[in-house]
Design an enzyme around this catalytic site. Sequence first.
Site, mmCIF file in Angstrom:
data_model
loop_
_atom_site.group_PDB
_atom_site.id
_atom_site.type_symbol
_atom_site.label_atom_id
_atom_site.label_comp_id
_atom_site.label_asym_id
_atom_site.label_seq_id
_atom_site.Cartn_x
_atom_site.Cartn_y
_atom_site.Cartn_z
ATOM 1 C CG HIS A 240 35.958 43.072 49.055
ATOM 2 N ND1 HIS A 240 35.801 43.500 47.756
ATOM 3 C CD2 HIS A 240 35.216 43.922 49.812
ATOM 4 C CE1 HIS A 240 34.995 44.546 47.734
ATOM 5 N NE2 HIS A 240 34.632 44.826 48.954
ATOM 6 C CD GLU A 350 30.492 44.125 43.204
ATOM 7 O OE1 GLU A 350 30.444 45.231 43.741
ATOM 8 O OE2 GLU A 350 31.060 43.909 42.135
#
Length: 689
Positions: A240, A350
């Site tokens: 990311h 996450e």
Amino acid sequence: MNTDQKALQLLFQRPLEPVFTTRDGGKTVFDLSDTFYTDRYRNNTQEVSDRFGQDVEVKIPLQEPAKIPNLSFAKSLGRKKQFSLFNTSHRDIATELIKIFLAAPNVQQLASIAAYCKDRVNPVMFQYCYAVCIAHRPDTRDVDIPNVSQVFPANFVEPSVLQDARQEASVIGKAGNRMVLEIPVNYTASDREEEHRLAYFREDIGVNSHHWHWHLVYPASGTMEIVNKDRRGELFYYMHHQIIARYNVERYCNNLKRVAPLNNVRDPVPEGYFPKILSSVLNRTYPARISNQQLRDVDRPDGKVELSALEQWRDRVLAAIDRGFVENTSGQRIPLDEVRGIDILGNMIEASPQLSVNSQFYGNLHNEGHNVISFSHDPDNRHLEEFGVMGDVTTAMRDPIFYRWHSFIDGIFNKHKALLAPYNAAQLQFQGVKVDYIEAKLGVANARPNTLLTYWQKSTANLAAGLDFGPAQDENIGASFTHLQNAPFTFTFNVTNSSGGPLKGMCRVFIAPKSDEHNHALTLEDQRLLAVELDKFTVDLMPGVNTIRRQSTESSLTIPFERTFRAVGASYQPTAADELARFRFCGCGWPQHMLLPKGKPEGMVFDLFVMISDYAQDAVQQPNNLPNDACSTAFSFCGLKDKLYPDKRTMGYPFDRRLPNNTLSALVDSFSNMTKTDLTIKFSDRVVQ
């Protein structure tokens, strides 16, 4: 292909149709007992069997399931509801289904159990869980996992194109006579919307498919053997991080400033987004978000989250970074050191429930942020609207706010990295190695060194496999779309080894913008955060001068175009064994056509940076002796299947931490094993077929 493989492959096709309908272009049908029929069709089994069993070439019998699975856990997620990996309850349901598939004793029973489940659970969840199972079972290595854009084309294609595709296939019987349909280039906004300049990046089919496939390979929940992969949290951060770096570089290419992190969830969101794509399950468009939308607490039947919870989790994670350790559920302090710290944070942010050190305390920041944003249009369900594109991994990257949210998440990771000591000389140098010369050059006569080219390309994808309840005469319904493309090029590096003996190194190739949207020079710290990895590969250096050549198509990040948009069906598969293996397994990887940023018509200048590090410090001893499989080519973002990540250095090295110099020129002048040169990327505003 044997019958077992064929049966497993066909379950990816026509995801919304009952399991008894024809597949494989109308040529194949399953031969089913009454067990497989749902209550809706149980009284009509002979009728539907006769109807769909006629004029087929192949009937594939399925065994009776040895044990009928209890699917009561899935009832709360109806078949006509949207499925989201960011939703905790949806994810828990998916975990149970994945466990059922993984527990099947053999491929014959897997096909039977999956076929039984297919018409009884949410179809989007089924496709995700089934794909996770196929990707992770050792006995299904030879089964194709089609690209999600072909299974659910509605998530990627402007809706009128699907209507035209059904019409074209109904009227024109022979595929060769059908017109290739065209997906409009600009259908989500006009040029009056500044953010629309980046639509070619955000809405690229390959980019969004990569995001889906990465989450398929690295699921956040399931059995421990499929979740607890080597350096999973760090890979979540780095993949990311690179997306955000690439996006910001693309913004510079379009004379826009860097994306503003979504640091305050209580501020209105100025960026609106109207996706204009259909939810496959609901046959309704994904809801839009108007400009200046206010984010609010979510209070819905299948999930609740308060903005104050996001802020609390954020503060706890930031406090842990400041203190240099996290606390697990037993109160034990786990240091956030330079080796494992980023992996711990990745799994915590996450919020993989099985890998987070303390999910109760540190929360579920990343996923619940997606949920708050995706329900901003209807947070309390009063209008019975489903989530927007930010709630779905196949569509989230289309929305400008994805990059604002992930810039905020990336900022948390970067705070940890910034608190680590800068790299020192011992960590950066490679004694006896000197990089003398580097260039990147197009493969055409009289090409200028270090001048690369991008342009628009029109390509075609096949929509047949996901065109539910449409004609099934054959398996070819083409739609053309326009995407960014780069002309192939070759790296050439001259490297001197003066050590007196052979050496092995790791060649690391990055580009970094030299200036911002105002043409102001960037600092090394800015360049470090914007550095875009292009390639990473091992090199053998003999004493004296070595010439290293590497094709752009060999990049360790990317998968080629034909794997991103591969057609479904045996007739489209390559026949060579090595190419067939790559075709089957390697859906995870950044799309090759997006390797380079767009650049500018007049040319945009980057620093091309090359470093050769000491492989003795980079090498990873794999726990098994398996050879590199066909998926080893795109390991930078996706790792290696069933192996450890093949680089001991932290991901992004040497740009993942602060560096001991003030400028990139000073850095490369200090270390002979690295150098840089100007690289110009020119964009040609023309379309190539």
